[in-house]
Design a protein around this motif. Structure first.
Motif, PDB file in Angstrom:
ATOM      1  N   LEU A 206      14.501  -2.340 -18.288  1.00 24.37           N
ATOM      2  CA  LEU A 206      14.939  -0.981 -18.619  1.00 24.37           C
ATOM      3  C   LEU A 206      14.726  -0.726 -20.121  1.00 24.37           C
ATOM      4  N   PRO A 207      13.960   0.301 -20.469  1.00 21.56           N
ATOM      5  CA  PRO A 207      13.713   0.568 -21.898  1.00 21.56           C
ATOM      6  C   PRO A 207      14.948   1.203 -22.532  1.00 21.56           C
ATOM      7  N   PRO A 208      14.997   1.270 -23.875  1.00 20.90           N
ATOM      8  CA  PRO A 208      16.098   1.979 -24.522  1.00 20.90           C
ATOM      9  C   PRO A 208      16.093   3.448 -24.137  1.00 20.90           C
ATOM     10  N   LEU A 209      17.246   4.061 -24.279  1.00 22.90           N
ATOM     11  CA  LEU A 209      17.420   5.441 -23.819  1.00 22.90           C
ATOM     12  C   LEU A 209      16.340   6.375 -24.340  1.00 22.90           C
ATOM     13  N   ALA A 210      16.023   6.248 -25.601  1.00 21.72           N
ATOM     14  CA  ALA A 210      15.071   7.170 -26.207  1.00 21.72           C
ATOM     15  C   ALA A 210      13.703   7.102 -25.531  1.00 21.72           C
ATOM     16  N   ALA A 211      13.350   5.905 -25.038  1.00 18.71           N
ATOM     17  CA  ALA A 211      12.023   5.738 -24.454  1.00 18.71           C
ATOM     18  C   ALA A 211      12.040   5.893 -22.937  1.00 18.71           C
ATOM     19  N   LEU A 212      13.214   6.207 -22.402  1.00 15.02           N
ATOM     20  CA  LEU A 212      13.342   6.211 -20.944  1.00 15.02           C
ATOM     21  C   LEU A 212      12.936   7.547 -20.339  1.00 15.02           C
ATOM     22  N   ASP A 213      12.009   7.471 -19.413  1.00 12.21           N
ATOM     23  CA  ASP A 213      11.691   8.656 -18.627  1.00 12.21           C
ATOM     24  C   ASP A 213      12.530   8.568 -17.355  1.00 12.21           C
ATOM     25  N   PRO A 214      13.476   9.494 -17.201  1.00 12.92           N
ATOM     26  CA  PRO A 214      14.404   9.374 -16.075  1.00 12.92           C
ATOM     27  C   PRO A 214      13.712   9.354 -14.706  1.00 12.92           C
ATOM     28  N   SER A 215      12.484   9.884 -14.650  1.00 17.29           N
ATOM     29  CA  SER A 215      11.857   9.953 -13.332  1.00 17.29           C
ATOM     30  C   SER A 215      11.119   8.659 -12.976  1.00 17.29           C
ATOM     31  N   GLU A 216      11.115   7.710 -13.927  1.00 17.40           N
ATOM     32  CA  GLU A 216      10.451   6.441 -13.603  1.00 17.40           C
ATOM     33  C   GLU A 216      11.483   5.385 -13.280  1.00 17.40           C
ATOM     34  N   SER A 217      11.106   4.513 -12.351  1.00 14.31           N
ATOM     35  CA  SER A 217      12.046   3.478 -11.955  1.00 14.31           C
ATOM     36  C   SER A 217      11.798   2.202 -12.756  1.00 14.31           C
ATOM     37  N   HIS A 218      12.880   1.630 -13.281  1.00 17.19           N
ATOM     38  CA  HIS A 218      12.735   0.420 -14.077  1.00 17.19           C
ATOM     39  C   HIS A 218      13.620  -0.713 -13.592  1.00 17.19           C
TER      40      HIS A 218
END
Lengths: 659, 102
Positions: free
Chosen positions: A187-199
């Motif tokens: 799971l990337p840090p919040l800033a780099a997170l695209d909510p529509s991608e699954s991690h």
């Protein structure tokens, strides 16, 4: 789960899937005969939509099963695997298995059973996913494992497709107790997170009696969009409770399933799918009727005699539209006979393989339409006749060669409209009826006293006797002697008839003649005393006026008359129905020669009024069953006329003679 | 610092009733803003629907907060939210409160 809201679509899903299965079967059979690879695509598409549907509508067992079939088809489609007879056989059995699953789904029974699970394993094994056969066999032997470890990591894009792990995990939680461990390392840090991608990824331990197929069904929709492994957790489990559960469950479910199945089939017969063009036609006609009606309405105000021509024209138009409307409404109940014919390619293939015969099946006139009720009831008689033709009629290749024929026998089913009837002919170029064998058997059974004087027709007629069978030995296909009499009874119940034409060594032709519909019959109106009777036109041979010298009275009070080289019994309707005819003198009335139950009789009536169409009303539904009467109809003057049941009358006459 | 904490708690991130992928852009911004402000409080008491995408987002925020030593407080968590977190094995990592505070 969401099954409640989806259940309204189940019926449609079942219907479409059945059509899909029919298409699969037809394509597989064509493939068996060396069809092209386009057929594989057809089969694949059908399997794919069944799989998708069953996953969507909450039938994970079915989805898991079709998934294996689809994977195998995928290999065929990509050319990774050559098509051979064993694969076609396997897929055909899968089609049968799915049909069984659909039946169970409709009755609410559990979909998977030992057989389907076994077949699924076979499919899986043939794909090579469970390559070691021993493992598949082991799994089949012990289908219920108590604990499973599921590793599930969605690909980044899976959420975009609307597939939510929360929902899948919830479905899993319904299968047993879950122990879920999430893996959020990627799971990337919040800033780099695209909510529509699954991690995320999960390791799930499931404890419960669910089969692997059922578990896999939960992930069925996303199998291409995730990494998934499902494995049994090896634990020392006491074998007996598992085996017990597996053995007890199916037995317990048998009784309610059967009861539900009957109810389902009853509700199934209450609906019919109608083409939109037929409905549009009806709406047009109703529109025309409304126009005609408003036109006729204008005559209400101030009618004078010089408008009589316009009135007549209007009435003629009304009659025309009514007639068309009637035909169109009847048309709604009309379905092509193809739905019955379609089961035969498969049946013929299986039977001929089993019997070591080579059979070419010709289907002609599949688009011929007939009433849904008739269609539903004609299936079984046709199956009997086709089985008989392959079992008794067509010979094995070596016997065919000995008889100077080609190796491959031909079985032909042809449906066509002839007048107001539909005719289905089942013909084969086999051995034909064996006259000597039939006569011997009939002598043995005491059905006839001597076979010498019998015409070929009369000999053929013998095979319709109850309990008659000449098969050298009883096979599980035919030869139990419960066939032909049932065939005839079913057909006669539909208001039709069966005839047979056979030439020894050349083959046989069975001709089934059926009415187009059961709702309306063409009949001849006859008067007896003050009563009207309708004699079905289809059974009338001709009507004659007798002279006294043509009539003989025989012992017991019966009367016979001479008609075309034969003596036929006379049934006086006034006596049969106790309605006091006015004309006791045979020369003053008319005799209508009719045919029913394979024999001819003369019906004596006072006079004939004319031909008319009669809308059949059930007497049983409104009053009670009456011997010799098949129904009633309302005449133009509002009075009721009874419709004569020829076969019933002939039976009555036979009993009276015997008494 | 005390005052800023109260302020951000008062403007805590309120998760929408439908807390799913399509409506997460605003949630993400609010979470980021909270992180930047040095204190993050999240009210999940009104959540009726929640999906993996949302849980993932909350998890990322929770982890970033821990890394940056930013206080992370739950002001509430609905049954739907706790249920989904439990199913996905994330309840502990998210440190969801066992019952909704009054």
């Amino acid at each position: 789960m969401s099954t409640v809201s989806l259940s309204q679509f189940h019926q449609t899903f079942f219907e479409e899937s059945r059509e899909g299965l029919d298409a699969m079967e037809a394509a597989l059979l064509a493939l068996d005969e060396g069809g092209d690879t386009e057929l594989v695509h057809t089969i694949f598409r059908a399997a794919h939509s069944i799989k998708g549907g069953s996953a969507t509508f909450g039938f994970p067992d079915m989805a898991a099963f079709t998934h294996e079939a689809e994977s195998l088809l995928d290999e065929l489609r990509d050319g990774r695997r050559a098509i051979d007879a064993s694969i076609i056989e396997l897929l055909l059995r899968s089609v049968d298995c799915l049909r069984g699953m659909f039946e169970r789904a409709q009755s609410g029974a559990p979909l998977a059973d030992a057989q389907s699970e076994q077949l699924r394993q076979e499919l899986a094994a043939s794909i090579g996913r469970h390559a070691p056969v021993t493992q598949a066999a082991k799994a089949a032997a012990a289908p219920a494992v108590d604990a499973w470890r599921i590793r599930f990591r969605p690909h980044a894009g899976m959420l975009m497709g609307g597939n939510d792990p929360v929902r899948m995990l919830r479905e899993l939680s319904e299968l047993g107790a879950l122990n879920v461990q999430a893996d959020a390392d990627k799971l990337p840090p919040l800033a780099a997170l695209d909510p529509s991608e699954s991690h995320l990824g999960w390791i799930i331990e499931l404890r419960g009696k669910a089969s692997k197929a059922v578990i896999a069904g939960v992930f069925d929709w996303v199998e291409d969009e995730c990494d998934l492994s499902i494995e049994a957790i090896e634990e020392p489990v006491a074998a007996s409770p598992v085996a017990e559960a597996a053995a007890v469950a199916p037995v317990a479910s048998v009784a309610p399933t059967a009861a539900r199945a009957t109810r389902e089939s009853a509700s199934e017969s209450s609906s019919v799918r109608v083409g939109i063009d037929k409905i549009d036609g009806l709406i047009d006609l109703v529109g025309e009727l409304v126009i005609t009606q408003s036109m006729l309405d204008t005559f209400r105000e101030g009618f004078d005699s010089n408008r009589i021509e316009a009135l007549q024209a209007g009435l003629a138009q009304l009659a025309r539209h009514t007639r068309s409307l009637q035909e169109s409404v009847m048309g709604i109940r009309m379905l092509p006979i193809a739905s019955v014919f379609n089961r035969f390619p498969r049946m013929v293939r299986d039977l001929s393989q089993k019997l070591g015969k080579q059979v070419k099946l010709d289907l002609v006139g599949e688009q011929t339409e007939l009433d849904k009720t008739v269609l539903e009831k004609i299936g079984d008689p046709l199956v009997h006749l086709v089985r008989n033709a392959i079992d008794h009629g067509l010979e094995t290749p070596d016997r065919r060669r000995a008889a100077g024929k080609g190796d491959v026998g031909t079985l032909r089913l042809e449906a066509s409209h002839r007048g107001g009837s539909i005719v289905v002919e089942i013909s084969d170029d086999g051995a034909g009826l064996n006259r000597d064998a039939i006569v011997n058997k009939a002598l043995q059974r005491g059905l006839i006293a001597s076979g010498d004087a019998l015409s070929d027709e009369e000999v053929a007629e013998l095979i319709f006797q109850p309990g008659f069978s000449t098969a050298a030995q009883t096979t599980d296909l035919s030869g139990r002697g419960v066939g032909m009499d049932v065939v005839r009874r079913n057909v006669v119940d539909l208001g039709g008839s069966v005839a047979i034409r056979s030439t020894q060594g050349k083959g046989s032709v069975f001709t089934i003649t059926l009415p187009l519909t059961l709702a309306i019959i063409d009949g001849l109106t006859a008067m007896v005393g003050a009563e009207h009777y309708i004699v079905p036109l289809g059974s009338i041979v001709e009507s004659v006026q007798l002279r006294k010298e043509q009539l003989r009275t025989v012992t017991g009070g019966g009367e016979l008359f001479h008609f075309r080289d034969a003596w036929l019994p006379v049934i006086r309707l006034q006596d049969a129905f106790h309605c006091g005819g006015t004309r006791a003198d045979i020369e003053r009335g008319l005799v209508v020669v009719v045919e029913g139950e394979g024999s001819r009789v003369g019906l004596f009536v006072d006079e004939l009024i004319g031909q008319q169409q009669a809308v059949v009303k059930s007497l049983e539904a409104h009053y009670r069953r009456v011997q010799g009467v098949s129904g009633a109809t309302i005449l133009a003057d509002g009075s009721v006329a009874l419709i004569v049941d020829i076969a019933g009358l002939v039976r009555m006459q036979g009993r009276r003679k015997a008494a | 610092m005390g005052s800023s904490k109260t302020a951000s708690a008062g403007d805590g991130v309120v998760l929408p009733a439908d807390c799913r992928m399509a409506d997460l852009a605003g949630v993400k911004q609010a979470l980021q803003a909270g992180l930047a402000a040095g204190a993050l409080s999240v009210d999940g008491g009104a959540v009726e629907r929640v999906d993996t995408a949302a849980l993932q987002l909350l998890l990322a925020a929770r982890r970033d907060a821990a890394k940056a030593s930013v206080a992370f407080t739950w002001l509430g968590a609905s049954d739907a939210l706790r249920d989904a977190a439990a199913l996905t094995g994330l309840a502990q990592t998210l440190e969801l409160p066992a019952a909704m505070p009054a």
